[in-house]
Motif scaffolding. Structure first.
Motif, PDB file in Angstrom:
ATOM      1  N   LEU A 103      36.509  57.152  51.745  1.00 61.75           N
ATOM      2  CA  LEU A 103      35.057  57.034  51.615  1.00 61.75           C
ATOM      3  C   LEU A 103      34.343  58.160  52.353  1.00 61.75           C
ATOM      4  CD1 LEU A 103      34.566  53.173  52.019  1.00 61.75           C
ATOM      5  CD2 LEU A 103      34.078  54.532  49.973  1.00 61.75           C
ATOM      6  N   ARG A 104      34.836  58.498  53.535  1.00 67.71           N
ATOM      7  CA  ARG A 104      34.215  59.585  54.303  1.00 67.71           C
ATOM      8  C   ARG A 104      34.347  60.920  53.590  1.00 67.71           C
ATOM      9  NH1 ARG A 104      36.815  57.184  59.840  1.00 67.71           N
ATOM     10  NH2 ARG A 104      35.069  55.781  60.385  1.00 67.71           N
ATOM     11  N   ARG A 105      35.505  61.155  52.992  1.00 66.36           N
ATOM     12  CA  ARG A 105      35.689  62.414  52.261  1.00 66.36           C
ATOM     13  C   ARG A 105      34.808  62.477  51.024  1.00 66.36           C
ATOM     14  NH1 ARG A 105      41.709  63.607  50.779  1.00 66.36           N
ATOM     15  NH2 ARG A 105      40.666  65.485  49.979  1.00 66.36           N
ATOM     16  N   LEU A 106      34.684  61.355  50.314  1.00 69.25           N
ATOM     17  CA  LEU A 106      33.920  61.345  49.064  1.00 69.25           C
ATOM     18  C   LEU A 106      32.417  61.397  49.297  1.00 69.25           C
ATOM     19  CD1 LEU A 106      36.020  58.707  47.105  1.00 69.25           C
ATOM     20  CD2 LEU A 106      35.741  61.103  46.467  1.00 69.25           C
ATOM     21  N   THR A 107      31.947  60.780  50.404  1.00 65.93           N
ATOM     22  CA  THR A 107      30.504  60.696  50.644  1.00 65.93           C
ATOM     23  C   THR A 107      29.995  61.730  51.633  1.00 65.93           C
ATOM     24  OG1 THR A 107      30.793  59.095  52.438  1.00 65.93           O
ATOM     25  CG2 THR A 107      30.568  58.222  50.198  1.00 65.93           C
ATOM     26  N   GLY A 108      30.891  62.287  52.453  1.00 66.48           N
ATOM     27  CA  GLY A 108      30.447  63.211  53.491  1.00 66.48           C
ATOM     28  C   GLY A 108      29.792  62.511  54.661  1.00 66.48           C
ATOM     29  N   ARG A 109      29.911  61.189  54.730  1.00 70.94           N
ATOM     30  CA  ARG A 109      29.309  60.403  55.806  1.00 70.94           C
ATOM     31  C   ARG A 109      30.399  59.860  56.721  1.00 70.94           C
ATOM     32  NH1 ARG A 109      26.150  55.904  52.599  1.00 70.94           N
ATOM     33  NH2 ARG A 109      26.427  54.917  54.638  1.00 70.94           N
ATOM     34  N   GLN A 110      30.077  59.769  58.011  1.00 70.66           N
ATOM     35  CA  GLN A 110      31.000  59.178  58.967  1.00 70.66           C
ATOM     36  C   GLN A 110      30.859  57.654  59.014  1.00 70.66           C
ATOM     37  OE1 GLN A 110      33.575  60.644  60.743  1.00 70.66           O
ATOM     38  NE2 GLN A 110      33.062  62.312  59.323  1.00 70.66           N
ATOM     39  N   ASP A 111      29.622  57.194  58.835  1.00 69.58           N
ATOM     40  CA  ASP A 111      29.369  55.749  58.850  1.00 69.58           C
ATOM     41  C   ASP A 111      29.433  55.211  57.429  1.00 69.58           C
ATOM     42  OD1 ASP A 111      28.665  53.171  59.341  1.00 69.58           O
ATOM     43  OD2 ASP A 111      26.554  53.596  59.824  1.00 69.58           O
ATOM     44  N   VAL A 112      30.523  54.554  57.102  1.00 68.49           N
ATOM     45  CA  VAL A 112      30.712  54.002  55.756  1.00 68.49           C
ATOM     46  C   VAL A 112      30.862  52.482  55.828  1.00 68.49           C
ATOM     47  CG1 VAL A 112      31.710  56.102  54.783  1.00 68.49           C
ATOM     48  CG2 VAL A 112      33.196  54.436  55.933  1.00 68.49           C
ATOM     49  N   GLY A 113      30.334  51.901  56.885  1.00 67.27           N
ATOM     50  CA  GLY A 113      30.477  50.464  57.089  1.00 67.27           C
ATOM     51  C   GLY A 113      29.847  49.635  55.993  1.00 67.27           C
ATOM     52  N   ASP A 114      28.696  50.070  55.469  1.00 64.66           N
ATOM     53  CA  ASP A 114      28.024  49.297  54.428  1.00 64.66           C
ATOM     54  C   ASP A 114      28.848  49.260  53.148  1.00 64.66           C
ATOM     55  OD1 ASP A 114      27.660  52.041  54.197  1.00 64.66           O
ATOM     56  OD2 ASP A 114      25.738  51.841  53.146  1.00 64.66           O
ATOM     57  N   MET A 115      29.465  50.399  52.801  1.00 62.22           N
ATOM     58  CA  MET A 115      30.290  50.446  51.591  1.00 62.22           C
ATOM     59  C   MET A 115      31.564  49.642  51.776  1.00 62.22           C
ATOM     60  SD  MET A 115      29.776  54.456  50.580  1.00 62.22           S
ATOM     61  CE  MET A 115      29.580  55.004  52.279  1.00 62.22           C
ATOM     62  N   LEU A 116      32.123  49.688  52.964  1.00 61.36           N
ATOM     63  CA  LEU A 116      33.324  48.916  53.233  1.00 61.36           C
ATOM     64  C   LEU A 116      33.025  47.418  53.205  1.00 61.36           C
ATOM     65  CD1 LEU A 116      36.287  49.620  53.850  1.00 61.36           C
ATOM     66  CD2 LEU A 116      35.771  49.214  56.262  1.00 61.36           C
ATOM     67  N   ALA A 117      31.844  47.048  53.699  1.00 63.82           N
ATOM     68  CA  ALA A 117      31.453  45.640  53.679  1.00 63.82           C
ATOM     69  C   ALA A 117      31.312  45.131  52.248  1.00 63.82           C
ATOM     70  CB  ALA A 117      30.135  45.462  54.436  1.00 63.82           C
ATOM     71  N   GLU A 118      30.789  45.991  51.375  1.00 68.45           N
ATOM     72  CA  GLU A 118      30.665  45.606  49.964  1.00 68.45           C
ATOM     73  C   GLU A 118      32.035  45.382  49.348  1.00 68.45           C
ATOM     74  OE1 GLU A 118      29.356  47.806  45.841  1.00 68.45           O
ATOM     75  OE2 GLU A 118      28.062  48.123  47.599  1.00 68.45           O
ATOM     76  N   MET A 119      33.002  46.251  49.680  1.00 71.45           N
ATOM     77  CA  MET A 119      34.354  46.085  49.151  1.00 71.45           C
ATOM     78  C   MET A 119      35.034  44.856  49.743  1.00 71.45           C
ATOM     79  SD  MET A 119      35.990  49.872  48.583  1.00 71.45           S
ATOM     80  CE  MET A 119      35.873  50.400  50.284  1.00 71.45           C
ATOM     81  N   LYS A 120      34.743  44.559  51.007  1.00 73.69           N
ATOM     82  CA  LYS A 120      35.307  43.357  51.627  1.00 73.69           C
ATOM     83  C   LYS A 120      34.851  42.104  50.894  1.00 73.69           C
ATOM     84  CE  LYS A 120      36.000  44.962  56.398  1.00 73.69           C
ATOM     85  NZ  LYS A 120      35.579  44.816  57.816  1.00 73.69           N
ATOM     86  N   GLU A 121      33.576  42.062  50.564  1.00 77.69           N
ATOM     87  CA  GLU A 121      33.044  40.909  49.846  1.00 77.69           C
ATOM     88  C   GLU A 121      33.676  40.802  48.462  1.00 77.69           C
ATOM     89  OE1 GLU A 121      30.750  37.526  48.992  1.00 77.69           O
ATOM     90  OE2 GLU A 121      31.338  38.527  50.851  1.00 77.69           O
ATOM     91  N   GLU A 122      33.842  41.947  47.809  1.00 82.32           N
ATOM     92  CA  GLU A 122      34.467  41.942  46.481  1.00 82.32           C
ATOM     93  C   GLU A 122      35.920  41.491  46.577  1.00 82.32           C
ATOM     94  OE1 GLU A 122      35.300  44.960  42.712  1.00 82.32           O
ATOM     95  OE2 GLU A 122      34.060  45.618  44.401  1.00 82.32           O
ATOM     96  N   LYS A 123      36.626  41.964  47.599  1.00 78.62           N
ATOM     97  CA  LYS A 123      38.023  41.555  47.784  1.00 78.62           C
ATOM     98  C   LYS A 123      38.123  40.062  48.052  1.00 78.62           C
ATOM     99  CE  LYS A 123      42.045  42.225  50.768  1.00 78.62           C
ATOM    100  NZ  LYS A 123      42.986  41.996  49.662  1.00 78.62           N
ATOM    101  N   ARG A 124      37.202  39.534  48.867  1.00 74.68           N
ATOM    102  CA  ARG A 124      37.227  38.102  49.166  1.00 74.68           C
ATOM    103  C   ARG A 124      37.082  37.291  47.891  1.00 74.68           C
ATOM    104  NH1 ARG A 124      33.842  33.915  50.034  1.00 74.68           N
ATOM    105  NH2 ARG A 124      32.021  35.161  49.487  1.00 74.68           N
ATOM    106  N   ARG A 125      36.185  37.709  47.028  1.00 74.00           N
ATOM    107  CA  ARG A 125      35.974  36.984  45.785  1.00 74.00           C
ATOM    108  C   ARG A 125      37.184  37.112  44.861  1.00 74.00           C
ATOM    109  NH1 ARG A 125      30.580  35.722  45.608  1.00 74.00           N
ATOM    110  NH2 ARG A 125      29.232  36.978  46.963  1.00 74.00           N
ATOM    111  N   MET A 126      37.744  38.310  44.801  1.00 65.21           N
ATOM    112  CA  MET A 126      38.886  38.529  43.916  1.00 65.21           C
ATOM    113  C   MET A 126      40.115  37.766  44.395  1.00 65.21           C
ATOM    114  SD  MET A 126      38.449  42.574  42.988  1.00 65.21           S
ATOM    115  CE  MET A 126      39.820  42.562  41.850  1.00 65.21           C
ATOM    116  N   ASP A 127      40.276  37.632  45.711  1.00 67.37           N
ATOM    117  CA  ASP A 127      41.414  36.882  46.250  1.00 67.37           C
ATOM    118  C   ASP A 127      41.322  35.402  45.906  1.00 67.37           C
ATOM    119  OD1 ASP A 127      42.564  39.118  47.302  1.00 67.37           O
ATOM    120  OD2 ASP A 127      41.762  38.830  49.326  1.00 67.37           O
TER     121      ASP A 127
END
Length: 488
Positions: free
Chosen positions: A225-249
């Protein structure tokens, strides 16, 4: 993700769509040198049996050379889901290039080895490559793209396909590689984008969504995520994926038969099928089938160049779609394209019917051809490729069931039976798909998988809400996502 296009994102998307360009190249490369290759088949037969090949055998060999590409693609497309989860998106694309390398080598060496069997086998293997590439490319691009740019970047898959077709048309000219001596180079040229993609893929990150949701590798997902976005803080995007993973599980994996039996999945699957059918049964192949003869009747000295011109229009309006898709939305563009194609098909039928008595109608036919191609690339050409990946849940085995169904419908040549009046059939089909899109297809622009799935569930018992009128900041509940049995 935000909408910033970093160097890593641009490199990754460019590298991925090289597979799409190779897909398009191998669709278009076989047409121009047909007579020359058939002559070489005859020479091979003479060398082996000291007698010329019969017309029926030659027709069968050529038909097999063309159709086996589709067979290879359809077979391999069923493996996209398994291969992409087993190897990962990036490694799957990398290993898939071995098929292209083998297939291109076989085709390029077939003349030297005096073996039409090598040509046919090469077409099958390159078809298998294209079947995987047509699923892996939009999957990878869709997962690494920012939400606000997903539609535009998804359109690049179709742009690369039509660019590959145009490149094949140009290189296939007799003055370039479409000659008796150089046609093996034309067929083997497909190795070039393969080598380039294999060289660049190691510098591209794996899909962060795959790393986190499928492999549970949070650290590597953050790095990607950091390489693709150029941002160091990617917590919001990771949180979105966490929620998606929780639902998919919480959901169990669904097989293809279960998708059609379950009311929760049936509607999005039907929409996906009809969207793909709106592309494949639109009549675009019939247009290119008639283009050369129409250009000839119009007095064009070199109709092959006019056909290349239609390929240029093909590419140009794919670029137009690239800029419009995020402004107008997928559903709107798809309906615009269907409506324009329907009108052009009617004009085409009238012009062809009057062609013998009113010679000037040939020019109307030419304009209708260019218009038909232009409207196809605005809507039905690019939209279904990435629309269906948003409508069908990503872990479903049927998510990639439709990635290569184009070849299935290429087998049935309606125009051979109906002649120019086939466009009336296409006009009726286009009108049907337009009405269906208006009443049943939702807009997916800016929506997540969860929001789309929740909307389908809410509308199981009633009319589809075209605007997906929902609070995008409010996450869908588990009940929304998994389905309420009382409503099924």
């Amino acid at each position: 993700m935000d909408s910033t296009v970093t160097g890593t994102l641009a490199l990754s998307v460019f590298t991925a769509v090289l597979g799409s360009m190779e897909f398009g190249y191998n669709i278009g490369v076989i047409n121009a040198p047909q007579k020359i290759i058939e002559k070489d088949y005859n020479a091979t037969w003479m060398h082996r049996y000291n007698e010329p090949i019969s017309e029926g055998t030659l027709t069968s060999l050529w038909s097999l050379s063309v159709a086996i590409f589709s067979i290879g693609g359809m077979l391999s497309s069923f493996c996209v889901g398994f291969v992409s989860e087993w190897l990962g998106r990036r490694k799957a694309m990398l290993i898939n290039n071995l098929l292209a390398f083998i297939g291109g080598t076989l085709m390029g060496m077939s003349k030297l080895c005096r073996s039409f069997e090598m040509m046919i086998l090469g077409r099958f293997i390159i078809g298998a490559y294209c079947g995987l590439a047509s699923g892996l490319t939009p999957m990878y691009v869709g997962e690494i793209a920012p939400t606000s740019l997903r539609g535009a970047l998804g359109t690049l898959h179709q742009l690369a396909i039509v660019t590959g077709i145009l490149l094949a048309q140009i290189l296939g000219l007799e003055s370039l590689l479409g000659s008796d001596e150089l046609w093996p180079v034309l067929m083997g040229f497909t190795i070039m984008p393969t080598v380039l993609q294999m060289s660049l893929l190691p510098f591209c990150p794996e899909s962060p969504r795959f790393l986190y949701i499928i492999r549970c590798q949070e650290h590597h997902a953050k790095s990607g995520l950091r390489r693709l976005t150029g941002r160091q803080d990617v917590g919001d995007m990771l949180a979105e994926m966490k929620e998606e993973k929780r639902r998919m599980d919480m959901e169990r994996k669904v097989s293809i038969p279960e998708l059609f039996r379950s009311s929760l999945y049936r509607q999005p699957i039907i929409i996906s099928i009809l969207l793909q059918l709106s592309q494949q049964l639109s009549g675009i192949n019939a247009i290119f089938y008639y283009s050369t003869s129409i250009f000839t009747k119009a007095g064009v000295q070199s109709p092959v160049y006019a056909t290349v011109g239609a390929g240029v229009v093909n590419c140009a309006f794919t670029v137009v779609s690239l800029f419009l898709v995020e402004r107008m939305g997928r559903r709107t563009l798809h309906m615009l394209g269907l409506a324009g194609m329907c009108i052009c098909a009617i004009i085409m039928t009238i012009a062809l019917a009057l062609l013998e008595t009113v010679p000037s109608m040939s020019y109307i036919s030419m304009l209708a051809i260019f218009g038909f191609v232009a409207f196809f690339e605005i809507g039905p050409g690019p939209i279904p490729w990435f629309f269906c990946s948003r409508v069908v849940l990503s872990r479903s085995e049927a998510g990639y069931f439709f990635t290569f169904n184009k070849s299935l419908f290429d087998i049935f040549r309606l125009q051979d039976l109906c002649g120019p009046y086939v466009f009336l059939i296409f006009a009726a089909l286009l009108l049907f798909f337009l009405i269906f899109t208006f009443f049943r297809v939702p807009e997916t622009q800016g929506k997540t998988f969860d929001q789309i799935a929740a909307n389908f569930h809410h509308n199981l018992g009633g009319t589809m809400d075209m605007d997906l009128d929902m609070d995008l900041d409010k996450p869908s509940t588990e009940l929304d996502y998994l389905g309420d049995d009382s409503n099924n």
